[in-house]
Design a protein around this motif. Structure first.
Motif, short mmCIF file in Angstrom:
data_model
loop_
_atom_site.label_atom_id
_atom_site.label_comp_id
_atom_site.label_asym_id
_atom_site.label_seq_id
_atom_site.Cartn_x
_atom_site.Cartn_y
_atom_site.Cartn_z
N ASP A 12 0.82 -1.20 0.00
CA ASP A 12 0.00 0.00 0.00
C ASP A 12 0.87 1.26 0.00
O ASP A 12 1.79 1.39 0.79
N GLN A 13 0.56 2.20 -0.90
CA GLN A 13 1.37 3.40 -1.02
C GLN A 13 1.32 4.28 0.23
O GLN A 13 2.27 5.03 0.50
N GLU A 14 0.25 4.17 1.00
CA GLU A 14 0.20 4.91 2.27
C GLU A 14 1.24 4.38 3.25
O GLU A 14 1.81 5.16 4.04
N LEU A 65 4.47 5.85 2.10
CA LEU A 65 4.54 7.25 2.51
C LEU A 65 4.91 7.36 3.98
O LEU A 65 5.73 8.21 4.36
N GLU A 66 4.33 6.51 4.81
CA GLU A 66 4.66 6.55 6.24
C GLU A 66 6.13 6.19 6.45
O GLU A 66 6.80 6.78 7.31
N ARG A 113 8.08 9.26 5.69
CA ARG A 113 7.97 10.25 6.76
C ARG A 113 8.86 9.90 7.94
O ARG A 113 9.42 10.78 8.60
N ILE A 148 1.87 9.43 -4.92
CA ILE A 148 1.35 10.49 -4.06
C ILE A 148 2.37 11.64 -4.05
O ILE A 148 3.57 11.40 -3.83
N LEU A 150 4.84 11.79 -1.23
CA LEU A 150 5.82 10.70 -1.27
C LEU A 150 6.96 11.05 -2.21
O LEU A 150 8.14 10.88 -1.85
#
Length: 297
Positions: free
Chosen positions: A148-150, A153-154, A157, A174, A177
């Motif tokens: 998952d791209q989320e 991204l996390e 971060r 994203i 990202l």
């Protein structure tokens, strides 16, 4: 990061953590790939560890002696087997969770020249989480787009050091990202399919038999020719081995051209091996083998 023409002596092997997919590869090899609706006989079936994330983590461990994997497998025999294989290769697997879903599986068709067609069933890879995972200040983190791209991204971060995205399989990224990427690695097809990469600060692109290049803000600043290989056994793990090698080479202090040459040499060794997680020499072997070629004439 230096772009000078001189390559400093490599630093002690850097730490690399891979966040991504872990799959069981079920591979059928035949003389040629079938056309739609066609059946091709005479195939050879094999099961082996795979997944872009696991492939990259294992490549990093074989190059430097250690790496770390963050991912998920099922509570099934396949998951246990994949964890054992990664651990045996030198990958730390304490951050690989055991999900209720089945372990991810890739169905792979390979022809006599090493070309392939792949269908991926994500399974437990959809459950990858960074809960409880921390990254050290000097840790490079490498992700792909098979989870998952989320989650990716996390990871970006949370990364304090060098964050790298292998944007494969190709998908819209994203915006946040992409902004957080210190380096993006893609093949030439993915580079064409993701227009946002034209303006990215640092992108490495592979061109198969034509080698690889690095672009800074859309401008090509370095390139290295491919290593000629006549005995191709399997191309599946080559891109993943390239990714791991390039990140490690750059983190070791090599300039762009030399780092690309190292990664190309690692990728060439990978295609000679029938495994998606091929045997590799230590990183220092490739650094020394490509040192002369990376210097200007």
């Amino acid at each position: 990061m230096s772009t000078s023409l001189q390559s400093p002596a490599p630093k002690l092997a850097p730490t690399l953590t891979v966040v991504g997919s872990i799959n069981l590869d079920i591979t059928a090899t035949a003389n040629r790939l079938p056309s739609p609706g066609e059946t091709v006989g005479g195939g050879v079936l094999r099961q082996q560890p795979g997944g872009k994330g696991a492939n990259q983590a294992v490549a990093a461990a074989r190059l430097t002696g250690h790496s770390r994997m963050v991912g998920a497998v099922g509570q099934d025999d396949a998951g246990a087997s994949l964890l054992s294989a990664m651990s045996a290769a030198g990958v730390e697997v304490q951050d690989v969770s055991r999900a209720e879903a089945a372990t991810g599986t890739a169905l792979v068709l390979v022809d006599g020249g090493g070309e392939n067609q792949i269908v991926v069933c994500p399974g437990a890879n959809a459950s990858v989480s960074l809960e409880g995972v921390t990254f050290a200040d000097d840790e490079a983190v490498l992700c792909q787009l098979e989870v998952d791209q989320e989650v990716v991204l996390e990871a970006a971060r949370q990364t304090k050091g060098f964050f790298v995205l292998n944007a494969a399989p190709a998908a819209p990224i994203i915006p946040e990202l992409l902004e957080r990427c210190d380096l993006v690695i893609v093949n030439e097809t993915e580079y064409q399919l993701i227009p946002a990469l034209r303006d990215a600060p640092l992108v490495a692109v592979t061109y198969g038999g034509e080698g690889s290049a690095i672009f800074v803000d859309g401008e090509r600043v370095a390139g290295a020719p491919a290593v000629r290989v006549t005995d191709i056994a399997n191309t599946i793990g080559a891109g993943d081995a390239f990714c791991a090698a390039l990140v490690l080479a750059l983190q070791s202090g090599l300039e762009y051209t030399h780092a690309l040459s190292v990664a190309n040499a690692v990728g060439a060794d990978a295609v000679r091996d029938s495994s998606s997680q091929p045997a590799l020499q230590p990183l220092e072997h490739y650094v020394e083998a490509t040192r002369t070629a990376a210097q200007p004439a």
